[in-house]
Each structure stands twice: as structure tokens, then as C-alpha cells.
Design a protein around this motif. Structure first.
Motif, PDB file in Angstrom:
ATOM      1  N   UNK A   7       0.827  -1.203   0.000  1.00  0.00           N
ATOM      2  CA  UNK A   7       0.000   0.000   0.000  1.00  0.00           C
ATOM      3  C   UNK A   7       0.866   1.259   0.000  1.00  0.00           C
ATOM      4  N   UNK A   8       0.445   2.233  -0.796  1.00  0.00           N
ATOM      5  CA  UNK A   8       1.055   3.561  -0.807  1.00  0.00           C
ATOM      6  C   UNK A   8       0.045   4.555  -0.239  1.00  0.00           C
ATOM      7  N   UNK A   9       0.481   5.395   0.712  1.00  0.00           N
ATOM      8  CA  UNK A   9      -0.382   6.398   1.328  1.00  0.00           C
ATOM      9  C   UNK A   9      -0.063   7.774   0.752  1.00  0.00           C
ATOM     10  N   UNK A  10      -1.080   8.456   0.232  1.00  0.00           N
ATOM     11  CA  UNK A  10      -0.883   9.793  -0.328  1.00  0.00           C
ATOM     12  C   UNK A  10      -1.841  10.748   0.383  1.00  0.00           C
ATOM     13  N   UNK A  11      -1.297  11.586   1.248  1.00  0.00           N
ATOM     14  CA  UNK A  11      -2.106  12.525   2.038  1.00  0.00           C
ATOM     15  C   UNK A  11      -1.179  13.618   2.530  1.00  0.00           C
ATOM     16  N   UNK A  31       1.182  -4.359   4.034  1.00  0.00           N
ATOM     17  CA  UNK A  31       2.398  -3.611   4.370  1.00  0.00           C
ATOM     18  C   UNK A  31       2.359  -2.265   3.641  1.00  0.00           C
ATOM     19  N   UNK A  32       2.698  -1.202   4.341  1.00  0.00           N
ATOM     20  CA  UNK A  32       2.776   0.129   3.731  1.00  0.00           C
ATOM     21  C   UNK A  32       4.184   0.306   3.179  1.00  0.00           C
ATOM     22  N   UNK A  33       4.285   0.479   1.868  1.00  0.00           N
ATOM     23  CA  UNK A  33       5.600   0.534   1.221  1.00  0.00           C
ATOM     24  C   UNK A  33       6.091   1.960   1.000  1.00  0.00           C
ATOM     25  N   UNK A  34       5.211   2.946   1.209  1.00  0.00           N
ATOM     26  CA  UNK A  34       5.653   4.312   0.994  1.00  0.00           C
ATOM     27  C   UNK A  34       4.579   5.328   1.319  1.00  0.00           C
ATOM     28  N   UNK A  35       5.000   6.588   1.412  1.00  0.00           N
ATOM     29  CA  UNK A  35       4.101   7.701   1.697  1.00  0.00           C
ATOM     30  C   UNK A  35       4.441   8.868   0.780  1.00  0.00           C
TER      31      UNK A  35
END
Length: 225
Positions: A7-11, A31-35
Motif C-alpha cells: 500500500x502507498x499512502x498519499x495525504x 504492508x505500507x511501502x511508501x508515503x
């Protein structure tokens, strides 16, 4: 054991990203792979990290989430599904997000389990709308044809048979239009979830729909649901 969902988080709010990361990484299959903190950074990160799912805010500096979604969906090298996660329950954001190719639309006041469910649903190739907005999508597109799937002086609504749907596929489409998940459809019809996925795939192909949301819209506009 299958690979975890990336998952990539964009905020643009760091605290919001931290909260999402905490919720998602508490799950063994995510798993969060990036922001990223802007839409432009999100587009670049999607290309670089190749996530499975992107959780995308709408209002951000540099480039908003709708424009970023449009660019990500247009990039054939990126196979991620985009879930719009926003504070704003606005029709313009909702329909612009769907037009841009988003696979999900979720409000930030939803519970943590809703976020986890959205990520899993979209990673599985399905689409998801928050319950609060599903009816508005249906009403808008069904209402475009006077609520009947056809103009008053036009042809009668199509039948499932006329577009090549089997009885079972038509039944699955009807339940999709009621915003049921694959698991809920399987339980309702007493069949396996893998069988439901096959039926959903066939429905999308026969309707010429990109995803679950578009299939529901087409079903209402053609009078199939």
C-alpha cells in the motif's frame, strides 16, 4: 503464504498518514511501502514503488488526488487500484474520482475496519464505495434515463439474457447492485467465494465494464438492476 498487499499512502497530513499506517500494518497481510504528501509525489511514488493499492486524499498542494488518480490509472506500468479517502462527502469529488478511474471511495470518518476492508477489496480486483455514497451513484446514473433505464419513447430496458448473462450471473449482478461484497454474495447464494469472483469477472466482461462500480452503473442505466 501469499505476498502481503503493498500500500502507498498519499495525504498531505502527516498525522493522517501515520494513523493509516498504524491501522494497516496491524494486519498480517498488509504492508505500507511508501508515503507521499502531494499528488505529484504520489504519482512518482506509484511509478517507483509499484504498490497494489493507493490510498489517495483529494485536497492536496501541488496536484489534487483526482488529477493524480487520472495520471496513475493512465500509466499502464502501474497496476495499483486507487481508493479515494477523503473528509469531504461531496458529489463533485465522488463522480470526478470515478471518472478518473478510482476503484474505491471512502470517507475518513469510517472505522478502521472499513479502511482495511477497502484495501483488501481493491487489492482483490474489486471496487468499493462507502455505503453513504452508493445510493447516490445509483440514483444519479439511473436517473439519467428517467429512472427506468430507457427514455420514455425509447426501447424497453434490456434483459439480462439480451446481454448474454446467465441466470446466475444476473443474480450476482443484482446483489452487486445492492452493494454486497463477494463474501456476502457467496453467503447469500450458498456458493464459494471463488465461484462468485468468476461470475463477477464474467459480468464485467459481458457488460464491457472496467470494474464493479461501472458494472453497477451500467446495470441501472440498462434496466438490468
Amino acid at each position: 503464504m501469499p505476498d502481503p498487499i503493498r500500500v502507498l499512502l498519499v495525504d498531505d497530513h502527516a498525522m493522517m498518514r501515520a494513523g493509516f499506517r498504524l491501522i494497516l500494518e496491524a494486519q498480517p497481510d498488509i504492508v505500507v511501502v511508501g508515503e507521499a504528501s502531494t499528488g505529484a509525489e504520489g504519482v512518482a511514488a506509484a511509478s517507483r514503488l509499484r504498490p497494489d493499492v493507493i490510498c489517495m486524499d483529494v485536497q492536496m498542494p501541488d496536484m489534487d488526488g483526482i488529477a493524480a488518480t487520472r495520471l496513475i490509472v493512465a500509466d499502464r506500468a502501474v497496476e495499483a487500484g486507487v481508493v479515494i479517502v477523503t473528509t469531504f462527502d461531496r458529489d463533485d469529488y465522488l463522480f470526478a474520482a470515478l471518472a478518473a478511474g478510482a476503484s474505491g471511495f471512502l470517507l475518513k470518518n469510517a472505522g478502521p475496519e472499513a479502511l482495511v476492508d477497502a484495501v483488501r477489496v481493491v487489492a482483490g480486483g474489486d471496487a468499493l464505495l462507502a455505503p453513504e455514497v452508493t445510493r447516490r451513484v445509483i440514483d444519479r446514473f439511473a436517473g439519467a434515463d428517467g429512472g427506468s433505464g430507457a427514455d420514455a419513447d425509447g426501447p424497453a430496458p434490456a434483459s439480462p439474457l439480451s446481454v448474454g448473462l446467465t441466470d446466475r450471473e444476473a443474480e450476482v449482478l443484482r446483489l452487486m447492485a445492492e452493494a454486497l461484497s463477494n463474501a456476502e454474495i457467496a453467503q447469500q447464494l450458498y456458493i464459494g467465494e471463488a465461484t462468485v469472483k468468476t461470475h463477477v469477472s464474467n459480468v464485467l466482461q459481458k457488460l464491457g465494464a472496467r470494474d464493479r462500480v461501472q458494472a453497477i452503473v451500467l446495470a441501472y442505466r440498462r434496466g438490468l438492476a
